[in-house]
Structure formats: structure tokens, C-alpha cells
Design an enzyme around this catalytic site. Structure first.
Site, PDB file in Angstrom:
ATOM      1  N   ASP A 143      -3.627   6.204  -2.600  1.00  0.00           N
ATOM      2  CA  ASP A 143      -3.389   6.540  -1.280  1.00  0.00           C
ATOM      3  C   ASP A 143      -3.747   5.268  -0.492  1.00  0.00           C
ATOM      4  OD1 ASP A 143      -2.777   8.522   0.687  1.00  0.00           O
ATOM      5  OD2 ASP A 143      -4.673   8.041   1.582  1.00  0.00           O
ATOM      6  N   GLU A 179      -8.738   0.476 -20.830  1.00  0.00           N
ATOM      7  CA  GLU A 179     -10.002   1.162 -22.022  1.00  0.00           C
ATOM      8  C   GLU A 179      -9.289   2.269 -22.562  1.00  0.00           C
ATOM      9  OE1 GLU A 179     -13.659   1.841 -20.560  1.00  0.00           O
ATOM     10  OE2 GLU A 179     -13.816  -0.012 -19.443  1.00  0.00           O
TER      11      GLU A 179
HETATM   12  C1  NOJ Z   1      -1.131   8.626   3.125  1.00  0.00           C
HETATM   13  C2  NOJ Z   1      -0.621  10.125   2.495  1.00  0.00           C
HETATM   14  O1  NOJ Z   1       0.435  10.276   1.826  1.00  0.00           O
HETATM   15  C3  NOJ Z   1      -0.754  10.892   3.792  1.00  0.00           C
HETATM   16  O2  NOJ Z   1      -0.340  12.179   3.644  1.00  0.00           O
HETATM   17  C4  NOJ Z   1      -2.185  10.908   4.341  1.00  0.00           C
HETATM   18  O3  NOJ Z   1      -2.147  11.421   5.748  1.00  0.00           O
HETATM   19  C5  NOJ Z   1      -2.527   9.382   4.761  1.00  0.00           C
HETATM   20  N1  NOJ Z   1      -2.305   8.590   3.794  1.00  0.00           N
HETATM   21  C6  NOJ Z   1      -4.084   9.483   4.933  1.00  0.00           C
HETATM   22  O4  NOJ Z   1      -4.865   9.750   3.673  1.00  0.00           O
END
Ligand code: NOJ
Length: 565
Positions: A218, A280
Site C-alpha cells: 500500500d 530467502e
Molecule cells: C491505498 C488503498 O488502496 C486505499 O484503499 C487506502 O485508503 C489508502 N491506500 C490508504 O491506506
């Protein structure tokens, strides 16, 4: 195994990810085993045979970790446990074991840019004094102004509003500010701090030891912030995740190059470190970057040989439906990723954007990237949207590389536009006082059975977001075995894609048609996608697939055909 066809998992264990079709599961909305209206891990396990039948190679699970759910689980309070609303670690093990038995790999979501404010690390930081080691795990700063009453800089949250929140000290006096690029409840870590790096190496190992096949990372472009946290005003308002739309290409480039919180060079050192950890482990575990940066040559920096394996191709997702634009983004993608030895990925929908069965029928003017709702101007024509979505998917699944599917697109689900305000949960909606609809419309629980309560999402009529009445006709069982249904189109495309090894192929552009026609050969398959309105006559060759039924060999607008080369 429920089917006889071997999956990519069985056939080519080496570098499986180069060609994989990866299906995104949004656990809240996929299937609910216990009937509380919220999807769960046991629900997913029960429906895995349907995904095997669909013909995908891997699933990516959006977060199911312990979380107060202020951002639907992207606010993690324990990186190594399952939230009770989704089940237990034992449920995860069962899910993963069942998936592996079916030849489906399992990718989990890693959320390293920020934790939940409920995470014990942040709670410890709040309890500790200014300047303490605990505070140094996050980004705390003094405010500006005589009494520190102004935020440390002018950064805005991706969800709207200020990116800083001020603390109140135990004695009631105002204290330091902390940074949150997203919701107030999602404080950003300080990734310059070796302690943070060490914790996340541990998180990686926790899931790798359990058998996870990889991580979707993310905000993989946001973890390092420019030294001194300089003020910054974006050239335009970003879309749902802080990128802009490709209708303004120069502007995105400027945004990506200059924002002091996106795409800082220091992120790459982190991924090189993680790659060593993954390497690893046996069995080709992968890292896939969610990096909203531009242009594609920049995205490719995330997938250099010693970094991640894949990066989402948001440029492709954001490309308007049209011949010249699609040809260009396909070329740019293949050029950019192959320059670093990585496969291109392709994606049309996910849990952050308007579903492509609706988005492709929006005009550029109302493509704001912040969701659509009842008051959006020029709402999409659902018939046009679905036809384009089917054509777009048929085009995408013929491209070499790896494709991502988002749950429900195989049913042709549109964005749900008329959700009652009271049911909305996206923090974007709240942080902008309803000015931006946000992402709830693409997160409505799936319909599985047309005649069951909650259309088979769960055993009761409960569903955390209301399902539209017309979704009964879109339910999986209403499409299963029905020639021409969207579900059968996806199954056919995935089967042919595997049989013809399209994922390993190449795009050879073919001439013979005008601008709106995307026409190429990939190995043994010729693809003709008509993005225009004028019908064309197809070239000679056995028809393998068409995204709409054809009258003779005439390919109407918004339709894609695959022919045997
Ligand atoms: C990207 C994620 O896909 C989204 O759903 C989220 O709100 C933001 N990052 C923050 O984590």
C-alpha cells in the site's frame, strides 16, 4: 480440485507472476459466512472453488488485520493478527491451505506507510514525552506560529482537509502535531527510523512463514518524505489516491516529480531490503507496488531486478477508451517495464476507483477520481458502460504480462451510485462533508445467488452496504453457464489466454483499420478492439471470442474480437 484444467500455478512455478491473473478480494464485501453483514475469511474460503472455475492464478486480499475500520482496514492496529470481524488466524490458514490446494496463490496486503492510531506503537508514542524514542516512530513536529497553533506545513490529506492533527497534552494544553497523509486515524510512520524498518521486516517474515505468496504494498510511493517537510501545493487536485487523471498528462508528471511526499528516491532502499527477505523463502514470493506515480518509466523504477516484482499500471486504468490513447499506453507500458526486465501489469478496476463498467461511460469532464453519486453531472449510461467494460476487459486479457481483476467485475457490476448517505463509510466522504462521494460505490457486497437473501452474499439479508435491487439479475448463479453472460466471457477469455500463453507473448501491431481500432497479434491470436461507433468488417480467421454476439463478421463499436491468427 473442482476442475480438470491445470492452473498457471501447476504449470509454470518459475516466475509465475510474470503472466498471472490476480483477482482482488475485498474481504468486507466478498462473502459473509456468519451472517453479520460483513464479509469474512470463512466466507472467502467457501467461495474459492468459484474462483478456481473462473480460472485465476492468485488472489490478493485487501486488509483483514485487526483494525478499527476507519479506512476499511487500511488502518491497521495489529499487523500480525486477524480482526474478529473477519475471523481468526486459523481461518486465514484454512483459507490459504484451501487456495493452495486449488492451485491459487495468496497475496496479502501490507500497509507500511501508516498504522492505525489505535496501534499500540502509536498509543505508546502518545503516552511518551516529546522527543522520546516512541514519538520518533511516527512524524511528530512542533506547530508554526507563536504558540504552535498552525500545522508544521501546508500538506493536505489525500482524503481532504489538513494532513496534520494536533495533540492535546495530558494536562490539557495543546501539544505537537502528527502527520497523516490519509485519515486522522492513520498516522504516518517515520521510515527514516531503523526501528520502523526492523518491525516491518518482522511483519514480512510473519506472513511469509505462514505461507503467503507475496504482498501488495500500500502507498509504496509515499513512505519517505523530503527532508525538512517543505510546503507544497499540488498543481491540481489529486484523484481518489492522490494521482491526477491522464487527461492532464503534463500535470501528473509535474505532481509526481515535485511532491515532497510521493516518490522520494529513498523508498527504493526499503524495497531492496525487503527483496532480500523474500528471496530467502522458497517458491517465488512477490512484492507488488501500489505506486501512483507518472510517467510509466518512473513506475518502472519500483520493479528493477532487485526491488519489487510488479507495479500496478494505473496509467492503463486511467486511459480513456479510445484507439490512439490505448495504443500509446500499451506501447509505453511494454517499453517501460521491459526496460527493467519486469512484466507489465494491467488493471481496470479496484476498490479505490469507479468500477470500469461505469467509468468507461463517463465523460472526461466528470472523471474527477473522487467517486460518483446522485448529484454527479452526466451520470453514465449503464448499457454503454457495460458494453465498453466487456470490450476493455477482452482487450486487457489479451495483453502480455500480468492482469489484475477486481471482485465483481466478472459479473459486470456497475458502480452503485445512489447509496443512502447514512450508509456511506469512506473517510473521503466525511472529510469533505459529502463533497466527494469517495469509494463506497465500488465496494458493495457481491451478489452470488439471485433468489437468496443478500443475493447469497451471506446467509441473512444483512449487508454492510445496501445492494441494488437489480443485482439479482447480475448474480453469479444467474450468469453461470449462460452463453454471452459477462461471467462466461471472463471464463472464456481466461481459458484462451492460458491455452495460447498470451501472458508470455508480445504485441505486434497490425495495420488495416482506422484510428479507433486497436488491432494486434499476440502469438496465435489476433485481437481487434473497436473503440469507436462505426462497425467494421473483421479480417479472415476463426473467431475465438467476441465481447458481444456478432451478426456475421461485423464488429460493432465498443466490441472486441479474438481471432485465430
Ligand atoms: C491505498 C488503498 O488502496 C486505499 O484503499 C487506502 O485508503 C489508502 N491506500 C490508504 O491506506
Amino acid at each position: 480440485m473442482t476442475g480438470e484444467a491445470p492452473t498457471e500455478h501447476d504449470r509454470t512455478p518459475a516466475e509465475w507472476w510474470r503472466t498471472a491473473v490476480i483477482y482482488q478480494i475485498y474481504p468486507r464485501s466478498f462473502a459473509d459466512a456468519n451472517g453479520d453483514g460483513m464479509g469474512d475469511l470463512a466466507g472467502i474460503t467457501g467461495r474459492l472453488p468459484a474462483l478456481h472455475d473462473l480460472g485465476i492464478d492468485a488472489i490478493w486480499l485487501s486488509p483483514f488485520y485487526t483494525s478499527p475500520q476507519h479506512d476499511a482496514g487500511y488502518d491497521v492496529a495489529d499487523y500480525c493478527d486477524v480482526d474478529p470481524i473477519f475471523g481468526t488466524l486459523a481461518d486465514f490458514d484454512t483459507l490459504q491451505h484451501t487456495a493452495h490446494e486449488l492451485g491459487i496463490r495468496v497475496i496479502v496486503d501490507l500497509v507500511p506507510n501508516h498504522s492505525s492510531s489505535a496501534h499500540p506503537w502509536f498509543q505508546a508514542a502518545l503516552a511518551a514525552p516529546e522527543g522520546s524514542a516512541e514519538r520518533a516512530h511516527y512524524i511528530f513536529r512542533e506547530g508554526k506560529g507563536q504558540h504552535g497553533e498552525f500545522p508544521p506545513n501546508n500538506w493536505e490529506s489525500v482524503f481532504g482537509g489538513n494532513a496534520w492533527t494536533r495533540l492535546t497534552n495530558p494536562d490539557g494544553t495543546p501539544g505537537q502535531w502528527y502527520l497523516h497523509l490519509f485519515d486522522t486515524t492513520q498516522p504516518d510512520f517515520d521510515w527514516d527510523n531503523p526501528w520502523v524498518r526492523a518491525q516491518f521486516r518482522g511483519v514480512l517474515r510473519f506472513w511469509l512463514d505462514r505461507g503467503a505468496d507475496g504482498f501488495r504494498v500500500d502507498v509504496a510511493h509515499g513512505m519517505i518524505k523530503a527532508a525538512g517537510l517543505p510546503d507544497y501545493t499540488p498543481p491540481v487536485e489529486g484523484g481518489s489516491m492522490g494521482g491526477a487523471t491522464v487527461t492532464e498528462p503534463g500535470i501528473i508528471a509535474e505532481w509526481a516529480e515535485t511532491a515532497p511526499y510521493w516518490a522520494q528516491g529513498g523508498v527504493h532502499e526499503i524495497y531492496r531490503d525487503w527483496r532480500l527477505v523474500l528471496d530467502e523463502y522458497p517458491g517465488e514470493r512477490i512484492l507488488a507496488a501500489e505506486a501512483w506515480v507518472d510517467p510509466l518509466s518512473h513506475v518502472a523504477e519500483w520493479v528493477r531486478p532487485d526491488e519489487m516484482h510488479q507495479a500496478f499500471n494505473f496509467a492503463y486504468l486511467e486511459t480513456p477508451w479510445g484507439g490512439p490513447t490505448l495504443r500509446r499506453v500499451i506501447d509505453d507500458s511494454l517499453t517501460a517495464f521491459s526496460a527493467v526486465g519486469a512484466p507489465s501489469t494491467w488493471v481496470l478496476s479496484n476498490h479505490d476507483v469507479v468500477r470500469h463498467a461505469s467509468r468507461l461511460a463517463l465523460t472526461a469532464e466528470n472523471l474527477q477520481g473522487h467517486g460518483i453519486g446522485p448529484k454527479t453531472a452526466g451520470l453514465p449510461d449503464t448499457v454503454v458502460g457495460l458494453q465498453r467494460a466487456r470490450a476493455a476487459t477482452a482487450l486487457m486479457l489479451a495483453l502480455p504480462g500480468s492482469s489484475y481483476l477486481y471482485q465483481g467485475e466478472e459479473l459486470g457490476l456497475p458502480e452503485v451510485i445512489d447509496l443512502p448517505d447514512a450508509s456511506r463509510e469512506d473517510p473521503t466522504w466525511f472529510r469533505t462533508n459529502g463533497e466527494r462521494y469517495g469509494r463506497d460505490g465500488c465496494r458493495v457486497p457481491l451478489p452470488w445467488e439471485s433468489a437468496a437473501p443478500s443475493y447469497g452474499f451471506g446467509p441473512t439479508s444483512a449487508s454492510w452496504l445496501p445492494q441494488p435491487a437489480e443485482w439479482g439479475t447480475l448474480a453469479r448463479d444467474a450468469q453461470e453457464g449462460v452463453p454471452g453472460s459477462t461471467l462466461e466471457l471472463y471464463k472464456l477469455a481466461l481459458r484462451l489466454r492460458r491455452e495460447h500463453a498470451l501472458g508470455l507473448g508480445a504485441v505486434d501491431w497490425l495495420a488495416g483499420f482506422g484510428d479507433p481500432i486497436v488491432h494486434f497479434r499476440n502469438g496465435g491470436v489476433v485481437v481487434v478492439a473497436n473503440t469507436g461507433t462505426e462497425p467494421i468488417e473483421l479480417p479472415a480467421g476463426e473467431l475465438l471470442l467476441t465481447s458481444e454476439p456478432l451478426a456475421g463478421r461485423t464488429l460493432p463499436g465498443d466490441t472486441t474480437a479474438w481471432l485465430r491468427a
